[in-house]
Design a protein around this motif. Structure first.
Motif, PDB file in Angstrom:
ATOM      1  N   GLY A 147      13.957   5.792  13.480  1.00 25.75           N
ATOM      2  CA  GLY A 147      13.985   6.985  12.645  1.00 25.75           C
ATOM      3  C   GLY A 147      15.313   7.703  12.650  1.00 25.75           C
ATOM      4  O   GLY A 147      15.492   8.692  11.931  1.00 25.75           O
ATOM      5  N   GLU A 148      16.250   7.208  13.460  1.00 25.36           N
ATOM      6  CA  GLU A 148      17.573   7.835  13.576  1.00 25.36           C
ATOM      7  C   GLU A 148      18.649   6.746  13.560  1.00 25.36           C
ATOM      8  O   GLU A 148      19.392   6.573  14.521  1.00 25.36           O
ATOM      9  CB  GLU A 148      17.666   8.659  14.853  1.00 25.36           C
ATOM     10  N   ILE A 149      18.731   6.045  12.464  1.00 21.69           N
ATOM     11  CA  ILE A 149      19.592   4.877  12.379  1.00 21.69           C
ATOM     12  C   ILE A 149      21.072   5.241  12.550  1.00 21.69           C
ATOM     13  O   ILE A 149      21.813   4.570  13.279  1.00 21.69           O
ATOM     14  CB  ILE A 149      19.373   4.139  11.038  1.00 21.69           C
ATOM     15  N   ALA A 150      21.526   6.298  11.889  1.00 16.19           N
ATOM     16  CA  ALA A 150      22.938   6.666  11.966  1.00 16.19           C
ATOM     17  C   ALA A 150      23.315   7.079  13.384  1.00 16.19           C
ATOM     18  O   ALA A 150      24.351   6.656  13.919  1.00 16.19           O
ATOM     19  CB  ALA A 150      23.248   7.787  10.978  1.00 16.19           C
ATOM     20  N   TYR A 151      22.477   7.881  14.002  1.00 16.67           N
ATOM     21  CA  TYR A 151      22.723   8.329  15.374  1.00 16.67           C
ATOM     22  C   TYR A 151      22.698   7.141  16.341  1.00 16.67           C
ATOM     23  O   TYR A 151      23.585   6.997  17.193  1.00 16.67           O
ATOM     24  CB  TYR A 151      21.660   9.355  15.756  1.00 16.67           C
ATOM     25  N   ALA A 152      21.681   6.285  16.218  1.00 12.86           N
ATOM     26  CA  ALA A 152      21.558   5.134  17.106  1.00 12.86           C
ATOM     27  C   ALA A 152      22.752   4.202  16.970  1.00 12.86           C
ATOM     28  O   ALA A 152      23.249   3.651  17.961  1.00 12.86           O
ATOM     29  CB  ALA A 152      20.259   4.381  16.810  1.00 12.86           C
ATOM     30  N   LEU A 212      26.010  14.994  17.139  1.00 11.45           N
ATOM     31  CA  LEU A 212      25.480  15.609  15.924  1.00 11.45           C
ATOM     32  C   LEU A 212      23.977  15.408  15.903  1.00 11.45           C
ATOM     33  O   LEU A 212      23.497  14.273  15.956  1.00 11.45           O
ATOM     34  CB  LEU A 212      26.118  14.975  14.687  1.00 11.45           C
ATOM     35  N   ASN A 213      23.232  16.493  15.843  1.00 10.97           N
ATOM     36  CA  ASN A 213      21.775  16.421  15.741  1.00 10.97           C
ATOM     37  C   ASN A 213      21.348  16.591  14.291  1.00 10.97           C
ATOM     38  O   ASN A 213      21.977  17.315  13.516  1.00 10.97           O
ATOM     39  CB  ASN A 213      21.132  17.517  16.595  1.00 10.97           C
ATOM     40  N   GLY A 214      20.246  15.955  13.926  1.00  9.79           N
ATOM     41  CA  GLY A 214      19.766  16.046  12.557  1.00  9.79           C
ATOM     42  C   GLY A 214      20.631  15.228  11.608  1.00  9.79           C
ATOM     43  O   GLY A 214      21.442  14.406  12.026  1.00  9.79           O
ATOM     44  N   PHE A 215      20.463  15.464  10.323  1.00  7.57           N
ATOM     45  CA  PHE A 215      21.265  14.784   9.299  1.00  7.57           C
ATOM     46  C   PHE A 215      21.176  13.268   9.454  1.00  7.57           C
ATOM     47  O   PHE A 215      22.176  12.559   9.415  1.00  7.57           O
ATOM     48  CB  PHE A 215      22.727  15.249   9.353  1.00  7.57           C
ATOM     49  N   ASP A 216      19.974  12.753   9.643  1.00  7.74           N
ATOM     50  CA  ASP A 216      19.798  11.334   9.894  1.00  7.74           C
ATOM     51  C   ASP A 216      18.495  10.886   9.236  1.00  7.74           C
ATOM     52  O   ASP A 216      17.782  11.682   8.631  1.00  7.74           O
ATOM     53  CB  ASP A 216      19.756  11.074  11.400  1.00  7.74           C
ATOM     54  N   GLY A 217      18.182   9.577   9.346  1.00  8.83           N
ATOM     55  CA  GLY A 217      16.962   9.087   8.746  1.00  8.83           C
ATOM     56  C   GLY A 217      16.729   7.626   9.058  1.00  8.83           C
ATOM     57  O   GLY A 217      17.410   7.018   9.883  1.00  8.83           O
TER      58      GLY A 217
END
Length: 281
Positions: free
Chosen positions: A188-193, A124-129
């Motif tokens: 900057g991409e805590i959920a993805y990481a 999933l790309n985006g929707f992160d922070g």
């Protein structure tokens, strides 16, 4: 039977089609600029039949947009090394908990009743922070697509392999991580990481679980790859971080993944392999 300490000379000569007769499912192969497409082309060039998974609405919502699936399939088909191999494709939204099992069953059927190689490339790309901006919805969305669906794919694949004769060769699983555990991380991409880190952590456990079915399980961190998501000064700044002066291209990790799928890599399992071209953070 014990193996001889050294292979016979004829065994040292590399087969130009080392995946002839094998079958593969590559997820997240919905656009020609992506890693999934590059992986599928490499597997096809090595002789494998390939089923491409896609979820066009995801790419259509991104700045880079979506390709026509017919064009993606045609590109992979043009790379086929074995005239008897096939390329098929189908959609699935892997946020649906039923979708991974359905996808594996569909791929098996499309590929003639057998599935040897699973490359879980989708994400999933985006929707992160950042830590301050993430919320429960972001965490759940990344968990569903980036991690839960991958584990359910591996589960369904493992059940297929368990039904084959013992020690059937050619079983391969490749997961994708993102260097979230290397210097600097991905603040900057805590959920993805977080979810990609979970896949890296579970790789060894999965490799131990599937070893009895002669399946290797590895994860690949492709590093920054030029898939069209960055331009301008930011693009040049990243390029300067590579000793070679260029970004990674989709075919860079694809070559590694294709090798992991061959018999040459049968003794490599439970590893997280960085393919970053010496990237300096």
């Amino acid at each position: 039977m014990p193996r001889l300490p050294h292979p016979a000379p004829e065994d040292l000569r590399r087969d130009p089609l080392p995946l002839r007769g094998r079958t593969a499912l590559v997820t997240g192969a919905s656009r020609r600029g992506g890693i999934g497409h590059a992986v599928a082309r490499r597997l096809a060039a090595y002789g494998a039949s390939v089923h491409l998974h896609h979820h066009v609405p995801h790419d259509a919502a991104m700045p880079w947009g979506a390709d026509r699936i017919e064009d993606v399939v045609a590109s992979v088909r043009a790379a086929l090394g074995d005239p008897d191999a096939t390329v098929t494709a189908g959609p699935k939204d892997l946020a649906d908990p039923a979708a991974p099992g359905e996808l594996v069953a569909t791929a098996r059927e499309a590929l003639g009743g057998r599935l040897d190689i699973l490359v879980a490339n989708h994400a999933l790309n985006g929707f992160d922070g950042t830590l301050d901006t993430i919320d429960a919805a972001m965490l759940d969305a990344h968990w569903q697509v980036d991690t839960r669906s991958v584990l359910l794919l591996v589960q369904a694949y493992a059940r297929l392999r368990a039904a084959l004769p013992p020690r059937t060769p050619g079983g391969r699983v490749v997961l994708m991580t993102s260097g979230q555990d290397i210097a600097g991380g991905m603040p900057g991409e805590i959920a993805y990481a977080l979810q990609k880190g979970a896949l890296a952590s579970v790789t060894r456990s999965l490799s131990t679980t599937l070893a009895e079915h002669a399946v290797t399980v590895n994860a690949v961190n492709p590093g920054p790859v030029d898939t069209g998501y960055l331009t301008g000064d930011a693009y040049e700044a990243v390029a300067a971080c590579f000793p070679g002066g260029r970004w990674g291209m989709p075919d860079d990790p694809a070559r590694l993944i294709a090798w992991l799928a061959t018999d040459e890599a049968e003794w490599v399992t439970g590893q997280v392999v960085d393919s970053e071209g010496g990237f300096r953070r």
